[in-house]
Motif scaffolding. Sequence first.
Motif, PDB file in Angstrom:
ATOM      1  N   ARG A 111      72.566 -37.116  43.448  1.00 27.60           N
ATOM      2  CA  ARG A 111      72.152 -37.798  42.374  1.00 27.60           C
ATOM      3  C   ARG A 111      73.034 -38.953  42.131  1.00 27.60           C
ATOM      4  O   ARG A 111      72.868 -39.838  41.593  1.00 27.60           O
ATOM      5  CB  ARG A 111      71.794 -36.234  41.199  1.00 27.60           C
ATOM      6  CG  ARG A 111      71.862 -37.125  39.674  1.00 27.60           C
ATOM      7  CD  ARG A 111      71.413 -36.113  38.618  1.00 27.60           C
ATOM      8  NE  ARG A 111      72.755 -34.917  38.887  1.00 27.60           N
ATOM      9  CZ  ARG A 111      72.956 -33.867  39.532  1.00 27.60           C
ATOM     10  NH1 ARG A 111      71.107 -33.091  39.752  1.00 27.60           N
ATOM     11  NH2 ARG A 111      73.167 -32.917  39.185  1.00 27.60           N
ATOM     12  N   LEU A 115      72.113 -43.108  40.118  1.00 27.51           N
ATOM     13  CA  LEU A 115      72.440 -43.136  39.696  1.00 27.51           C
ATOM     14  C   LEU A 115      73.407 -44.487  38.946  1.00 27.51           C
ATOM     15  O   LEU A 115      73.850 -45.502  40.032  1.00 27.51           O
ATOM     16  CB  LEU A 115      72.992 -41.712  38.900  1.00 27.51           C
ATOM     17  CG  LEU A 115      72.710 -40.902  38.710  1.00 27.51           C
ATOM     18  CD1 LEU A 115      73.204 -39.745  37.872  1.00 27.51           C
ATOM     19  CD2 LEU A 115      71.220 -40.786  37.685  1.00 27.51           C
ATOM     20  N   ASP A 116      72.561 -45.261  37.861  1.00 24.74           N
ATOM     21  CA  ASP A 116      73.727 -46.885  37.475  1.00 24.74           C
ATOM     22  C   ASP A 116      74.845 -45.969  36.608  1.00 24.74           C
ATOM     23  O   ASP A 116      74.820 -45.981  35.322  1.00 24.74           O
ATOM     24  CB  ASP A 116      72.447 -47.616  36.608  1.00 24.74           C
ATOM     25  CG  ASP A 116      73.243 -48.878  36.438  1.00 24.74           C
ATOM     26  OD1 ASP A 116      74.563 -48.814  36.912  1.00 24.74           O
ATOM     27  OD2 ASP A 116      72.465 -49.835  36.392  1.00 24.74           O
ATOM     28  N   ASP A 119      74.343 -46.996  33.022  1.00 22.19           N
ATOM     29  CA  ASP A 119      73.270 -46.091  32.032  1.00 22.19           C
ATOM     30  C   ASP A 119      74.245 -44.794  31.613  1.00 22.19           C
ATOM     31  O   ASP A 119      73.929 -43.870  30.494  1.00 22.19           O
ATOM     32  CB  ASP A 119      72.437 -45.156  33.106  1.00 22.19           C
ATOM     33  CG  ASP A 119      71.590 -46.705  33.500  1.00 22.19           C
ATOM     34  OD1 ASP A 119      71.373 -46.939  33.002  1.00 22.19           O
ATOM     35  OD2 ASP A 119      70.634 -46.080  34.556  1.00 22.19           O
ATOM     36  N   CYS A 120      75.690 -44.482  32.094  1.00 22.83           N
ATOM     37  CA  CYS A 120      76.460 -43.140  31.463  1.00 22.83           C
ATOM     38  C   CYS A 120      77.026 -43.604  30.694  1.00 22.83           C
ATOM     39  O   CYS A 120      78.313 -43.956  30.234  1.00 22.83           O
ATOM     40  CB  CYS A 120      77.378 -42.912  32.718  1.00 22.83           C
ATOM     41  SG  CYS A 120      77.775 -41.274  31.827  1.00 22.83           S
ATOM     42  N   GLN A 127      76.719 -37.605  33.795  1.00 26.35           N
ATOM     43  CA  GLN A 127      75.064 -37.717  33.998  1.00 26.35           C
ATOM     44  C   GLN A 127      75.103 -37.620  35.406  1.00 26.35           C
ATOM     45  O   GLN A 127      73.889 -36.638  35.988  1.00 26.35           O
ATOM     46  CB  GLN A 127      74.287 -39.415  33.626  1.00 26.35           C
ATOM     47  CG  GLN A 127      75.330 -40.372  34.608  1.00 26.35           C
ATOM     48  CD  GLN A 127      74.019 -42.069  34.514  1.00 26.35           C
ATOM     49  OE1 GLN A 127      73.276 -41.629  34.000  1.00 26.35           O
ATOM     50  NE2 GLN A 127      74.804 -42.669  35.246  1.00 26.35           N
ATOM     51  N   ILE A 128      76.195 -37.823  36.067  1.00 31.53           N
ATOM     52  CA  ILE A 128      75.911 -36.483  37.646  1.00 31.53           C
ATOM     53  C   ILE A 128      76.252 -35.515  37.599  1.00 31.53           C
ATOM     54  O   ILE A 128      74.985 -34.703  37.936  1.00 31.53           O
ATOM     55  CB  ILE A 128      77.001 -37.202  38.495  1.00 31.53           C
ATOM     56  CG1 ILE A 128      77.454 -38.746  38.494  1.00 31.53           C
ATOM     57  CG2 ILE A 128      77.417 -36.636  39.685  1.00 31.53           C
ATOM     58  CD1 ILE A 128      78.386 -39.514  39.088  1.00 31.53           C
ATOM     59  N   ASP A 131      72.256 -33.552  34.913  1.00 30.54           N
ATOM     60  CA  ASP A 131      70.780 -34.139  35.249  1.00 30.54           C
ATOM     61  C   ASP A 131      69.680 -34.525  34.370  1.00 30.54           C
ATOM     62  O   ASP A 131      69.266 -35.231  34.340  1.00 30.54           O
ATOM     63  CB  ASP A 131      70.119 -33.212  36.607  1.00 30.54           C
ATOM     64  CG  ASP A 131      69.362 -32.293  36.282  1.00 30.54           C
ATOM     65  OD1 ASP A 131      70.169 -31.528  34.789  1.00 30.54           O
ATOM     66  OD2 ASP A 131      68.801 -31.811  37.331  1.00 30.54           O
ATOM     67  N   SER A 132      70.204 -34.036  33.301  1.00 30.05           N
ATOM     68  CA  SER A 132      69.194 -34.245  32.377  1.00 30.05           C
ATOM     69  C   SER A 132      69.784 -34.128  31.036  1.00 30.05           C
ATOM     70  O   SER A 132      71.391 -33.221  30.820  1.00 30.05           O
ATOM     71  CB  SER A 132      67.861 -32.887  32.034  1.00 30.05           C
ATOM     72  OG  SER A 132      68.382 -31.578  32.308  1.00 30.05           O
TER      73      SER A 132
END
Length: 136
Positions: A111, A115-116, A119-120, A127-128, A131-132
Amino acid sequence: MQIGELANTAGVTTKTIRYYESIGVLDEPARTASGYRSYGPSAIERLDFVKQAQSSGLALAEIKSILEIKDEGGQTCQHTTRLLGRHLEELDAKIIELQAARVELRAMYERAGALDPADCTDANRCQIITDSLPTG
């Protein structure tokens, strides 16, 4: 032999030897006239056994229980087999837990690659790892 020589020969520290004596894993040695501990060859054999038993996963209390049976002239095979069997069961359960943890870590790792980092933006989570977004 004195405690330092025993420690060097057995590959342990003098502190370890004193501790083993205090908990009954190693017999109290004879003393010289000047009060020094004096050990015979059986102390080396016992320390070697303790190290081998520890490397198999047995705890000192379990090792002591084996040695107590031996010291009383008893047979230890059944007792030792039960101890080792219990450790095998515990190890098998731990392997299952570790395999599940590996699956989860692999998913997080994969994951992370998708991810970018821009976006965190959540100050309370990564976010890693999550996951939601939490619900409720």
